[in-house]
Scaffold this motif. Structure first.
Motif, PDB file in Angstrom:
ATOM      1  N   LEU A 187       0.832  -1.199   0.000  1.00  0.00           N
ATOM      2  CA  LEU A 187       0.000   0.000   0.000  1.00  0.00           C
ATOM      3  C   LEU A 187       0.871   1.254   0.000  1.00  0.00           C
ATOM      4  CD1 LEU A 187      -2.564  -1.050   2.752  1.00  0.00           C
ATOM      5  CD2 LEU A 187      -2.803  -1.268   0.270  1.00  0.00           C
ATOM      6  N   PRO A 188       0.360   2.342  -0.551  1.00  0.00           N
ATOM      7  CA  PRO A 188       1.107   3.599  -0.447  1.00  0.00           C
ATOM      8  C   PRO A 188       1.116   4.071   1.014  1.00  0.00           C
ATOM      9  CG  PRO A 188      -1.037   3.976  -1.447  1.00  0.00           C
ATOM     10  CD  PRO A 188      -0.893   2.489  -1.280  1.00  0.00           C
ATOM     11  N   GLU A 189       2.179   4.769   1.389  1.00  0.00           N
ATOM     12  CA  GLU A 189       2.240   5.315   2.745  1.00  0.00           C
ATOM     13  C   GLU A 189       1.155   6.358   2.921  1.00  0.00           C
ATOM     14  OE1 GLU A 189       5.943   6.739   4.308  1.00  0.00           O
ATOM     15  OE2 GLU A 189       7.052   5.232   3.163  1.00  0.00           O
ATOM     16  N   LEU A 190       0.574   6.377   4.103  1.00  0.00           N
ATOM     17  CA  LEU A 190      -0.376   7.436   4.423  1.00  0.00           C
ATOM     18  C   LEU A 190       0.400   8.724   4.666  1.00  0.00           C
ATOM     19  CD1 LEU A 190      -2.668   5.531   6.948  1.00  0.00           C
ATOM     20  CD2 LEU A 190      -3.333   6.359   4.688  1.00  0.00           C
ATOM     21  N   PRO A 191      -0.103   9.849   4.193  1.00  0.00           N
ATOM     22  CA  PRO A 191       0.551  11.123   4.539  1.00  0.00           C
ATOM     23  C   PRO A 191       0.601  11.271   6.060  1.00  0.00           C
ATOM     24  CG  PRO A 191      -1.095  11.440   2.821  1.00  0.00           C
ATOM     25  CD  PRO A 191      -1.264  10.034   3.325  1.00  0.00           C
ATOM     26  N   PRO A 192       1.690  11.826   6.587  1.00  0.00           N
ATOM     27  CA  PRO A 192       1.853  11.913   8.047  1.00  0.00           C
ATOM     28  C   PRO A 192       0.670  12.561   8.775  1.00  0.00           C
ATOM     29  CG  PRO A 192       3.889  12.515   6.963  1.00  0.00           C
ATOM     30  CD  PRO A 192       2.857  12.353   5.882  1.00  0.00           C
ATOM     31  N   PHE A 193       0.109  13.613   8.210  1.00  0.00           N
ATOM     32  CA  PHE A 193      -1.015  14.281   8.871  1.00  0.00           C
ATOM     33  C   PHE A 193      -2.235  13.347   8.931  1.00  0.00           C
ATOM     34  CE2 PHE A 193      -4.706  17.177   8.915  1.00  0.00           C
ATOM     35  CZ  PHE A 193      -4.418  17.873  10.080  1.00  0.00           C
ATOM     36  N   ASN A 194      -2.522  12.677   7.821  1.00  0.00           N
ATOM     37  CA  ASN A 194      -3.651  11.731   7.785  1.00  0.00           C
ATOM     38  C   ASN A 194      -3.405  10.578   8.756  1.00  0.00           C
ATOM     39  OD1 ASN A 194      -4.129  13.417   5.634  1.00  0.00           O
ATOM     40  ND2 ASN A 194      -4.714  11.807   4.228  1.00  0.00           N
ATOM     41  N   LEU A 195      -2.183  10.064   8.759  1.00  0.00           N
ATOM     42  CA  LEU A 195      -1.840   8.978   9.661  1.00  0.00           C
ATOM     43  C   LEU A 195      -2.096   9.384  11.110  1.00  0.00           C
ATOM     44  CD1 LEU A 195      -0.521   6.220  10.266  1.00  0.00           C
ATOM     45  CD2 LEU A 195       1.675   7.399  10.224  1.00  0.00           C
ATOM     46  N   GLN A 196      -1.691  10.586  11.476  1.00  0.00           N
ATOM     47  CA  GLN A 196      -1.890  11.035  12.857  1.00  0.00           C
ATOM     48  C   GLN A 196      -3.371  11.176  13.199  1.00  0.00           C
ATOM     49  OE1 GLN A 196       0.700  11.280  15.157  1.00  0.00           O
ATOM     50  NE2 GLN A 196      -1.130  11.122  16.401  1.00  0.00           N
ATOM     51  N   LEU A 197      -4.163  11.697  12.286  1.00  0.00           N
ATOM     52  CA  LEU A 197      -5.603  11.821  12.542  1.00  0.00           C
ATOM     53  C   LEU A 197      -6.247  10.452  12.715  1.00  0.00           C
ATOM     54  CD1 LEU A 197      -6.620  14.675  10.074  1.00  0.00           C
ATOM     55  CD2 LEU A 197      -6.574  14.779  12.571  1.00  0.00           C
ATOM     56  N   ILE A 198      -5.866   9.500  11.867  1.00  0.00           N
ATOM     57  CA  ILE A 198      -6.427   8.148  11.969  1.00  0.00           C
ATOM     58  C   ILE A 198      -5.990   7.502  13.287  1.00  0.00           C
ATOM     59  CG2 ILE A 198      -6.401   5.832  10.963  1.00  0.00           C
ATOM     60  CD1 ILE A 198      -6.126   7.234   8.196  1.00  0.00           C
ATOM     61  N   LEU A 199      -4.714   7.619  13.616  1.00  0.00           N
ATOM     62  CA  LEU A 199      -4.238   7.047  14.887  1.00  0.00           C
ATOM     63  C   LEU A 199      -4.919   7.707  16.078  1.00  0.00           C
ATOM     64  CD1 LEU A 199      -0.440   6.514  14.250  1.00  0.00           C
ATOM     65  CD2 LEU A 199      -2.156   4.758  14.733  1.00  0.00           C
ATOM     66  N   ASN A 200      -5.130   9.005  16.031  1.00  0.00           N
ATOM     67  CA  ASN A 200      -5.840   9.675  17.129  1.00  0.00           C
ATOM     68  C   ASN A 200      -7.199   9.034  17.349  1.00  0.00           C
ATOM     69  OD1 ASN A 200      -3.711  11.424  17.484  1.00  0.00           O
ATOM     70  ND2 ASN A 200      -4.708  13.151  16.494  1.00  0.00           N
ATOM     71  N   TYR A 201      -7.889   8.720  16.257  1.00  0.00           N
ATOM     72  CA  TYR A 201      -9.195   8.057  16.371  1.00  0.00           C
ATOM     73  C   TYR A 201      -9.034   6.647  16.915  1.00  0.00           C
ATOM     74  CZ  TYR A 201     -13.004   5.072  14.944  1.00  0.00           C
ATOM     75  OH  TYR A 201     -13.986   4.108  14.949  1.00  0.00           O
ATOM     76  N   LEU A 202      -8.123   5.867  16.341  1.00  0.00           N
ATOM     77  CA  LEU A 202      -8.003   4.461  16.706  1.00  0.00           C
ATOM     78  C   LEU A 202      -7.460   4.239  18.114  1.00  0.00           C
ATOM     79  CD1 LEU A 202      -6.642   3.032  13.352  1.00  0.00           C
ATOM     80  CD2 LEU A 202      -8.926   2.679  14.325  1.00  0.00           C
ATOM     81  N   LEU A 203      -6.701   5.171  18.628  1.00  0.00           N
ATOM     82  CA  LEU A 203      -6.086   4.979  19.948  1.00  0.00           C
ATOM     83  C   LEU A 203      -6.912   5.534  21.092  1.00  0.00           C
ATOM     84  CD1 LEU A 203      -2.363   5.677  18.998  1.00  0.00           C
ATOM     85  CD2 LEU A 203      -3.591   3.503  19.046  1.00  0.00           C
TER      86      LEU A 203
END
Length: 68
Positions: A51-67
């Motif tokens: 998969l392509p890497e998630l952009p860092p900002f998107n990754l952080q938003l998704i992790l904020n939700y998941l964690l």
């Protein structure tokens, strides 16, 4: 999603669905421990696909939700 999502995590939740639920069921955050979520989202080798890497900002938003 059955559980309510706090407004500050709504964008991350939507990004999670757009990034993950197009290929498989988007698991609820409580299903996996935090370190597993972090490993899954940062590893581009994903169940036989690259998969392509998630952009860092998107990754952080998704992790904020998941964690939460």
């Amino acid at each position: 999603m059955v559980d309510p999502i706090a407004p500050q995590f709504e964008v991350g939740y939507q990004m999670y669905l757009e990034s993950c639920a197009t290929c498989h069921v988007a698991l609820p955050p409580a299903v996996l421990p935090a370190n597993t979520w972090q490993a899954l989202l940062t590893d581009t080798a994903h169940y036989g696909l690259i998969l392509p890497e998630l952009p860092p900002f998107n990754l952080q938003l998704i992790l904020n939700y998941l964690l939460t």
